[in-house]
Design an enzyme around this catalytic site. Structure first.
Site, PDB file in Angstrom:
ATOM      1  N   LYS A 157      46.615 106.176  45.904  1.00  0.00           N
ATOM      2  CA  LYS A 157      46.815 106.310  44.462  1.00  0.00           C
ATOM      3  C   LYS A 157      48.083 107.143  44.239  1.00  0.00           C
ATOM      4  O   LYS A 157      48.412 108.016  45.041  1.00  0.00           O
ATOM      5  CB  LYS A 157      45.627 107.044  43.833  1.00  0.00           C
ATOM      6  CG  LYS A 157      44.311 106.280  43.893  1.00  0.00           C
ATOM      7  CD  LYS A 157      44.114 105.459  42.641  1.00  0.00           C
ATOM      8  CE  LYS A 157      42.763 104.759  42.662  1.00  0.00           C
ATOM      9  NZ  LYS A 157      41.642 105.698  42.555  1.00  0.00           N
ATOM     10  N   HIS A 207      50.591 111.693  40.505  1.00  0.00           N
ATOM     11  CA  HIS A 207      51.275 111.704  39.214  1.00  0.00           C
ATOM     12  C   HIS A 207      51.124 113.023  38.480  1.00  0.00           C
ATOM     13  O   HIS A 207      50.529 113.979  39.000  1.00  0.00           O
ATOM     14  CB  HIS A 207      50.800 110.532  38.349  1.00  0.00           C
ATOM     15  CG  HIS A 207      49.323 110.526  38.087  1.00  0.00           C
ATOM     16  ND1 HIS A 207      48.736 111.381  37.186  1.00  0.00           N
ATOM     17  CD2 HIS A 207      48.328 109.767  38.615  1.00  0.00           C
ATOM     18  CE1 HIS A 207      47.424 111.138  37.166  1.00  0.00           C
ATOM     19  NE2 HIS A 207      47.163 110.171  38.024  1.00  0.00           N
ATOM     20  N   HIS A 246      48.144 115.320  38.421  1.00  0.00           N
ATOM     21  CA  HIS A 246      47.751 116.124  39.581  1.00  0.00           C
ATOM     22  C   HIS A 246      48.522 117.422  39.679  1.00  0.00           C
ATOM     23  O   HIS A 246      48.283 118.236  40.562  1.00  0.00           O
ATOM     24  CB  HIS A 246      47.971 115.330  40.871  1.00  0.00           C
ATOM     25  CG  HIS A 246      47.215 114.055  40.916  1.00  0.00           C
ATOM     26  ND1 HIS A 246      47.819 112.830  40.767  1.00  0.00           N
ATOM     27  CD2 HIS A 246      45.896 113.797  41.033  1.00  0.00           C
ATOM     28  CE1 HIS A 246      46.901 111.878  40.823  1.00  0.00           C
ATOM     29  NE2 HIS A 246      45.735 112.436  40.971  1.00  0.00           N
TER      30      HIS A 246
END
Length: 566
Positions: free
Chosen positions: A125, A128, A131
RNA sequence: GCGCCUGUAGCUCAGUAGGAUAGAGCGCACGCCUCCUAAGCGUGAGGCCACCGGUUCGAAUCCGUUCAGGCGCGCCA
């Protein structure tokens, strides 16, 4: 010298009240012209059955001024104290100068272990902006606790388990290209993931296929496992670049898959302790008594859940690290989840459940709405960091064309701006991501703090070149308002660090750094540090050195580089 | 519906265990480099601290109601 303590003891002598009770009542007046410390007499009014102003004037008449205090003044219900600036400067500078780069550090943690679960990336994942908070808050708390003498274990609890990996394998086998995935890494995987969801809406059999592939991973199928491990490696490689940029290293990457074989223990213990209830095909711990929904341990198909895994991880960490505290730096959406399973651990009879702390923070969204991995609506963290670095580079070319190591400084300042932005406010605040704010270098920002630090360095360098700092310091040269304001800001720093640890709030460090920076810049503007008079110069250089120590230490604790030049 | 969180200047936020005239930054309007880094410093405009009520000598802060927004609420993580 502890001025508050001394004042409390002096008041204690007059009132026959224990100084320990008084010391916390003492406050700092809103305006320095009123004094440096104040004792509000209101709380004694009932006890002495007298009006506060009367108590203040009686105290004024009978008090014996403690060491370092120049005068007392009764003002309304307050008794104000003005300290002797010379004694204050001596006390404030002493610690900062002695400790230097480790100003405010201590050994109060005494080797006790703090586990910090943060960042916790998901395999395949994108890493981005959503986070960023967990990553930088966790990292800052890691440094803060270690600074205070705790042994820290930084844990990246990777999301590396679940049916989504079955989906990814299906998508890769159908539409993927090995070379493209190897090259584009997470972007390619994200594209496959999005495509899977699009196609699965039309063709439900894809979901079954995905489940089957995940089952193969679970069963140790060679092909499934090798693809899965490959995805994992690509993710870590790519995200590792961001961690490098941020200067972050983890002590453990034990994630979800790591606890796969450790959940039986949780179920067995819960059964044995008679906490497990069979309900609608699922096994759960009933929490009605605590006004919470039940905590589901096993699904009706026998699979474990998020909570099961978290409990297993907590037991493992307690066994492995014997932590004093275990922090979970996770968004507040999961408040209930943590409350539930913390309670389950408590019900299991583990007294240390009180040492589990959910360090919650606010949501990140974009102006257009919620972030969505599935719809590919995300801003990559690396993109933000690179943009900040690029912008910094342009600023440097314009403002400091002669600067050496432009690339290095641009990286430190650009990354610092983004990190600072994420650590400047109370954790609980929601954030709407904006490029403007992330790339803002003016005002109370990382670059401002770094700039001020560089300024200090520059002046100190000049001082060092002519050996101006050698000799005794005349604290009497620091009695002007700007020096005193700076001394106060510097001396407040160690408490800010301790408070930040106690409240799990890095922003307290940022704010303290800003106080030092703005008071320093004012001091710098109003007074010439490299003064001709060697006595004044020496004192001002000492103050500059102390300020630099506080700024450098603060930036370090936030995970930001302190630049020498910029 | 229930639970938790948030509401302070145009915007983003501080405001420490209730205490003195509610503070910053950004933005806006001005001003300051013949002087140690102007990514800086200063001045000004801008507030019923969401609302109502209560506790108190004193409330942005504590309690209750209301309003607005966010998050969550048994087999996702």
């Amino acid at each position: 010298m502890d001025f508050k303590r001394n004042i409390a003891e002096a008041i204690g002598k007059c009132t026959k009240i224990d100084a320990d009770e008084l010391v916390d009542l003492i406050e700092i007046p809103p305006d320095p012209s009123m004094g440096d410390f104040a004792f509000p007499c209101f709380k004694l009014a009932k006890q002495f059955k007298k009006a506060p102003p009367a108590i203040a004037s009686e105290l004024y008449a009978s008090i014996e001024l403690p060491d370092g205090v120049k005068e007392a003044k009764a003002a309304g219900g307050y008794l104000n104290f003005a300290v002797d600036p010379n004694a204050f400067a001596r006390a404030a500078l002493k610690r900062a100068l002695e400790e230097g780069e480790t100003y405010g550090a201590s050994d109060e943690g005494n080797g006790k272990t703090v586990c910090i679960d943060y960042s916790s990336i998901n395999i395949a994942k994108p890493f981005h902006i959503g986070h960023l908070s967990s990553t930088v808050i966790g990292h800052s708390l890691y440094r803060i606790y270690r600074y205070l003498g705790y042994r820290c274990v930084g844990i990246n609890h990777m999301g590396d388990w679940g049916t989504q990996f079955g989906k990814l394998i299906v998508a890769f086998l159908r539409w993927g290209d090995k070379e493209i995935v190897e090259k584009e890494k997470i972007r390619a995987l994200l594209e496959l993931y999005v495509r899977f969801h699009d196609e699965a809406e039309k063709d439900e059999s894809l979901d079954d296929e995905a489940r089957a592939w995940f089952k193969k991973i679970e069963d140790g199928d060679e092909q499934a496992l090798s693809i899965f491990e490959w995805f994992k490696r690509l993710t870590l490689e790519e995200i590792g670049r961001v961690y490098d940029l941020l200067g972050i290293r983890f002590d453990s990457y034990a994630g979800e898959s790591f606890y796969n074989d450790k959940m039986g223990r949780v179920v067995d213990e819960l059964k044995q302790k008679d906490l497990l209830k069979f309900d609608n095909g699922a096994y759960l711990v009933d929490l009605e008594e605590y006004k919470m929904p039940p905590c589901i341990i096993l699904r009706s198909d026998g699979a474990s859940l998020y909570a099961t895994r978290d409990i297993a991880a907590a037991l493992y960490r307690k066994d492995t690290y014997d932590f004093y505290k275990c922090l979970y730096v996770v968004a507040y959406q999961q408040n209930l989840h943590f409350k539930q399973w913390f309670k389950v651990v408590e019900l299991m009879g583990y007294g240390w459940s009180k040492d589990l702390e959910h360090v919650a923070f606010g949501m990140v969204s974009m102006a257009e709405g919620t972030l969505s991995t599935r719809r590919g609506k995300v801003v990559f963290l690396e993109e933000v960091l690179e943009a900040a670095v690029q912008k910094t580079f342009e600023v440097i070319k314009e403002k400091s064309p002669d600067l050496e190591d432009k690339e290095l400084i641009a990286r430190q300042v650009g990354v610092g701006a983004v990190v600072w932005n994420a650590l400047y406010n109370n954790r609980i605040k929601d954030v709407v991501f904006s490029w403007d704010k992330a790339l803002n270098f003016d005002g109370e920002t990382g670059p401002y703090a770094q700039y001020t630090h560089a300024r200090c360095c520059s002046v100190l360098k000049k001082g060092e070149d002519i050996g101006a700092e050698v000799g005794e310091i005349d604290y009497g040269a620091l009695e002007d308002a700007e020096s005193i304001a700076l001394l106060k800001a510097v001396s407040a720093f160690p408490d800010a660090v301790r408070e930040a640890a106690a409240r799990y709030e890095p922003y307290l460090v940022s704010r303290s750094v800003i106080d030092v920076c703005s008071t320093f810049n004012k001091f710098y503007y109003d007074h010439r540090i490299m003064e001709a008079d060697p006595v004044v110069r020496r004192a001002r250089l000492a103050l500059t050195r102390a300020a630099r120590s506080a700024i450098a230490a603060g930036l370090y604790l936030l995970g930001i580089e302190a630049t020498q030049k910029m």
